[in-house]
Design a protein around this motif. Structure first.
Motif, mmCIF file in Angstrom:
data_model
loop_
_atom_site.group_PDB
_atom_site.id
_atom_site.type_symbol
_atom_site.label_atom_id
_atom_site.label_comp_id
_atom_site.label_asym_id
_atom_site.label_seq_id
_atom_site.Cartn_x
_atom_site.Cartn_y
_atom_site.Cartn_z
ATOM 1 N N VAL A 185 -27.049 -19.514 36.242
ATOM 2 C CA VAL A 185 -28.118 -19.238 37.206
ATOM 3 C C VAL A 185 -27.674 -18.101 38.125
ATOM 4 O O VAL A 185 -26.543 -18.093 38.623
ATOM 5 C CB VAL A 185 -28.447 -20.488 38.051
ATOM 6 N N LEU A 186 -28.590 -17.142 38.345
ATOM 7 C CA LEU A 186 -28.344 -16.043 39.278
ATOM 8 C C LEU A 186 -29.464 -16.002 40.303
ATOM 9 O O LEU A 186 -30.643 -15.984 39.937
ATOM 10 C CB LEU A 186 -28.280 -14.708 38.526
ATOM 11 N N GLY A 187 -29.114 -15.981 41.567
ATOM 12 C CA GLY A 187 -30.094 -15.821 42.634
ATOM 13 C C GLY A 187 -29.955 -14.450 43.264
ATOM 14 O O GLY A 187 -28.840 -14.030 43.595
ATOM 15 N N VAL A 188 -31.079 -13.751 43.429
ATOM 16 C CA VAL A 188 -31.072 -12.412 44.026
ATOM 17 C C VAL A 188 -31.850 -12.456 45.330
ATOM 18 O O VAL A 188 -33.026 -12.838 45.349
ATOM 19 C CB VAL A 188 -31.687 -11.375 43.074
ATOM 20 N N CYS A 189 -31.207 -12.092 46.415
ATOM 21 C CA CYS A 189 -31.813 -12.009 47.746
ATOM 22 C C CYS A 189 -32.413 -13.364 48.157
ATOM 23 O O CYS A 189 -31.676 -14.299 48.415
ATOM 24 C CB CYS A 189 -32.832 -10.880 47.786
ATOM 25 N N GLY A 190 -33.740 -13.490 48.178
ATOM 26 C CA GLY A 190 -34.337 -14.778 48.501
ATOM 27 C C GLY A 190 -33.890 -15.864 47.542
ATOM 28 O O GLY A 190 -33.729 -17.031 47.915
ATOM 29 N N GLY A 191 -33.676 -15.499 46.278
ATOM 30 C CA GLY A 191 -33.166 -16.452 45.299
ATOM 31 C C GLY A 191 -31.782 -16.932 45.650
ATOM 32 O O GLY A 191 -31.442 -18.113 45.450
ATOM 33 N N LEU A 192 -30.945 -16.043 46.170
ATOM 34 C CA LEU A 192 -29.628 -16.444 46.684
ATOM 35 C C LEU A 192 -29.784 -17.479 47.790
ATOM 36 O O LEU A 192 -29.120 -18.528 47.786
ATOM 37 C CB LEU A 192 -28.885 -15.213 47.207
ATOM 38 N N GLN A 193 -30.669 -17.215 48.738
ATOM 39 C CA GLN A 193 -30.847 -18.121 49.869
ATOM 40 C C GLN A 193 -31.271 -19.517 49.418
ATOM 41 O O GLN A 193 -30.853 -20.522 49.994
ATOM 42 C CB GLN A 193 -31.870 -17.530 50.835
ATOM 43 N N MET A 194 -32.085 -19.593 48.367
ATOM 44 C CA MET A 194 -32.546 -20.886 47.869
ATOM 45 C C MET A 194 -31.423 -21.712 47.248
ATOM 46 O O MET A 194 -31.511 -22.943 47.187
ATOM 47 C CB MET A 194 -33.651 -20.685 46.830
ATOM 48 N N LEU A 195 -30.370 -21.058 46.779
ATOM 49 C CA LEU A 195 -29.292 -21.761 46.097
ATOM 50 C C LEU A 195 -28.442 -22.598 47.042
ATOM 51 O O LEU A 195 -27.714 -23.495 46.598
ATOM 52 C CB LEU A 195 -28.392 -20.759 45.355
ATOM 53 N N GLY A 196 -28.499 -22.318 48.338
ATOM 54 C CA GLY A 196 -27.646 -23.003 49.301
ATOM 55 C C GLY A 196 -28.143 -24.383 49.690
ATOM 56 O O GLY A 196 -29.104 -24.918 49.122
ATOM 57 N N ASN A 197 -27.482 -24.964 50.709
ATOM 58 C CA ASN A 197 -27.816 -26.323 51.153
ATOM 59 C C ASN A 197 -29.029 -26.367 52.074
ATOM 60 O O ASN A 197 -29.778 -27.349 52.081
ATOM 61 C CB ASN A 197 -26.617 -26.943 51.884
ATOM 62 N N TYR A 198 -29.211 -25.290 52.853
ATOM 63 C CA TYR A 198 -30.196 -25.366 53.938
ATOM 64 C C TYR A 198 -30.682 -23.962 54.259
ATOM 65 O O TYR A 198 -29.920 -22.988 54.216
ATOM 66 C CB TYR A 198 -29.534 -26.007 55.163
ATOM 67 N N LEU A 199 -31.963 -23.877 54.605
ATOM 68 C CA LEU A 199 -32.572 -22.592 54.933
ATOM 69 C C LEU A 199 -33.476 -22.764 56.145
ATOM 70 O O LEU A 199 -34.322 -23.667 56.162
ATOM 71 C CB LEU A 199 -33.386 -22.091 53.734
ATOM 72 N N ALA A 200 -33.296 -21.933 57.159
ATOM 73 C CA ALA A 200 -34.068 -22.056 58.402
ATOM 74 C C ALA A 200 -34.684 -20.717 58.785
ATOM 75 O O ALA A 200 -34.087 -19.660 58.592
ATOM 76 C CB ALA A 200 -33.175 -22.554 59.532
ATOM 77 N N ASP A 201 -35.896 -20.808 59.339
ATOM 78 C CA ASP A 201 -36.619 -19.632 59.832
ATOM 79 C C ASP A 201 -37.091 -19.932 61.255
ATOM 80 O O ASP A 201 -38.287 -20.083 61.513
ATOM 81 C CB ASP A 201 -37.793 -19.325 58.915
ATOM 82 N N PRO A 202 -36.153 -20.022 62.215
ATOM 83 C CA PRO A 202 -36.516 -20.469 63.567
ATOM 84 C C PRO A 202 -37.437 -19.530 64.320
ATOM 85 O O PRO A 202 -38.148 -19.947 65.238
ATOM 86 C CB PRO A 202 -35.149 -20.581 64.265
ATOM 87 N N HIS A 203 -37.452 -18.253 63.955
ATOM 88 C CA HIS A 203 -38.282 -17.268 64.652
ATOM 89 C C HIS A 203 -39.590 -16.987 63.907
ATOM 90 O O HIS A 203 -40.308 -16.055 64.281
ATOM 91 C CB HIS A 203 -37.500 -15.970 64.835
#
Length: 494
Positions: free
Chosen positions: A324-342
């Protein structure tokens, strides 16, 4: 500086391609020409040398014109992040997110940015070949228009209109578009181009004669349907390629807000690789590699991915030894947690990622825009690589201690990028354009099949060949001398 504008009866009529062809034709004649699109709406973008962001089509047209891409070629770029809203980018920098109604009111300000770019370009170029957006006959969008006739009227330039005959109704498209324009707008239309014609041109001649007589406008040429024309797409995704006996199979998840899918053009054009986009309701097929691409709304697309059940299919794919390869946003999805506080991309707040690597990502208000180079570590060997970054997130965590690549130098001071998992099955990077060099493609192939003898294509060389092919066909089938006469001697009264 002279200005010539290409408008279309519809989206995908061939405006981008015709502008690219004219830029190459005029550049070959020694004319200092530049492309221009006042307002573009697209999720495929490129980063200029000075760290700005423009539409992918204008970057391609700059290549055609044999000049470096710059932000003034596309002063207003809209990147949709919902059905009614988009990020507004002015002179290469993100301004804010706006809903459609708010942007409609903002157009008067946006026109100032457009005219500023026009003025700056006029100081350095002899000719500007301008691409319109959509259709000039969209009645609901005509007030404060900056993309089509509003721009043409403001700078007082001639217009040629292109229509796609392959979709049918080409004469109705041309006559209807002309009829919905104002008197002065009709006067600045100096000719028509018919695109994507297949068959015997003699059978079309009666219609061409009628069109010229009815509108009192010349048909400047009829362009044939060019099969297998492979150029960077502004929006449309080539869903699949036809490979009889592929050596490698790759699946790219077609997310609703997919961005920069041109990242994978070099893989799609590789004759030994079967690359297919997996769409809504489809299951991920048996492949060697699953790619999670970039996204303009990562949290929303992550939810979409999970709703499709693709996260479970990815887990099964890994269990059976796939990668599996994640590019940019795909990279971010591969992690444990994603936040968009702003609320940079959406109001969804935060979400658990796919949990395939130990890191977290937070989106910030400052977007990283840069052209970069570095050393790729994908196959336990150091290979020089280059590309560009367009992202608002910062990722941190233990997984990133084993980076995907190390930067030679980064404008923001970053030393490394991405990660490679300990089992070598999962990798992620913020780098777009990773496969725009044969070296990048070769490293990916080696990662998937260490003993492969596949020889990577050079996408940049292929692009040059395609542009020259396109320019040759257009020059053969259009009256270029008449087009030159149109912009050299433009007069609204004649």
């Amino acid at each position: 500086m002279k200005t010539l504008m290409v408008q279309g009866t519809t989206s995908d009529a061939g405006k981008s391609t015709l502008v690219a062809a004219l830029c190459r034709i005029f550049a070959n004649r020694g004319i200092k020409v530049a492309p221009f699109k006042p307002q573009n709406m697209a999720l495929n973008s490129a980063v200029t040398e000075d760290g700005g962001e423009i539409g992918r089509a204008q970057a391609l047209q700059a290549v055609a014109a044999k000049v470096p891409a710059e932000v003034d070629f596309n002063p207003i770029l809209l990147k949709p992040n919902s059905d009614t809203g988009a990020q507004v980018i002015v002179h290469g920098k993100a301004l804010s997110n706006m809903e459609a109604g708010s942007y409609h009111d903002y157009k008067k300000v946006a026109m100032d940015a457009v005219l500023t770019s026009q003025q700056r370009l006029s100081e350095r170029f002899e000719l500007l070949v301008v691409e319109g957006a959509g259709s000039p006959a969209e009645i609901n969008l005509r007030e404060n228009d900056i993309a089509n006739m509003g721009y043409a009227e403001a700078v007082d330039c001639p217009v040629i209109i292109i229509a796609d005959i392959d979709k049918g109704g080409v004469f109705a498209h041309l006559v209807g578009t002309l009829a919905l324009l104002s008197e002065s707008e009709q006067a600045r239309v100096k000719g028509f181009v018919i695109n994507r014609f297949r068959g015997d041109i003699a059978l079309l001649q009666g219609g061409l004669d009628w069109l010229e007589q009815y509108t009192n406008k010349p048909v400047l040429g009829v362009l044939p349907y060019l099969h297998d024309l492979a150029l960077d797409a502004e929006d449309a995704v080539a869903i699949t390629n036809q490979v009889d006996k592929p050596q490698l199979r790759i699946a790219v998840l077609l997310l609703p807000h997919i961005s920069n899918h041109t990242d994978f053009d070099a893989l799609r054009l590789q004759p030994e690789i079967d690359l297919q986009y997996v769409r809504h309701t489809q299951a991920i097929p048996s492949v060697d590699l699953i790619i999670i691409p970039g996204s303009k709304n990562v949290l929303s697309d992550l939810a979409f991915l999970k709703n499709e059940g693709w996260h479970k299919q990815i887990t099964r794919h890994l269990r059976y030894g796939g990668k599996v390869l994640g590019v940019c946003g795909g990279l971010q999805m591969l992690g444990n947690y994603l936040a968009d506080p702003h609320a940079v991309e959406s109001n969804l707040g935060s979400a658990e990622g796919l949990g395939l690597a130990d890191f977290e990502t937070q989106l910030g208000q400052q977007k990283v825009l840069s052209q970069v180079s570095g050393i790729l570590h994908l196959n336990n060997r150091d290979k020089a690589i280059s590309g560009y970054e367009i992202h608002a997130g910062i990722s941190q965590g233990p997984a990133l201690d084993k980076p995907f690549l190390s930067f030679n130098e980064h404008p923001s001071g970053f030393k490394v990028d991405g990660f490679i998992s300990d089992d070598n099955q999962v990798a992620g990077t913020y780098l777009h354009g990773l496969f725009d060099t044969p070296e990048g493609v070769s490293e990916l192939i080696t990662w998937l099949a260490p003993n492969s003898q596949i020889k990577p294509i050079d996408i940049n060389l292929n692009r040059e060949q395609q542009l020259n092919r396109l320019a040759s066909v257009v020059a053969e089938n259009l009256d270029i001398e008449q087009i030159i006469n149109i912009y050299e001697n433009f007069n609204l009264e004649t």
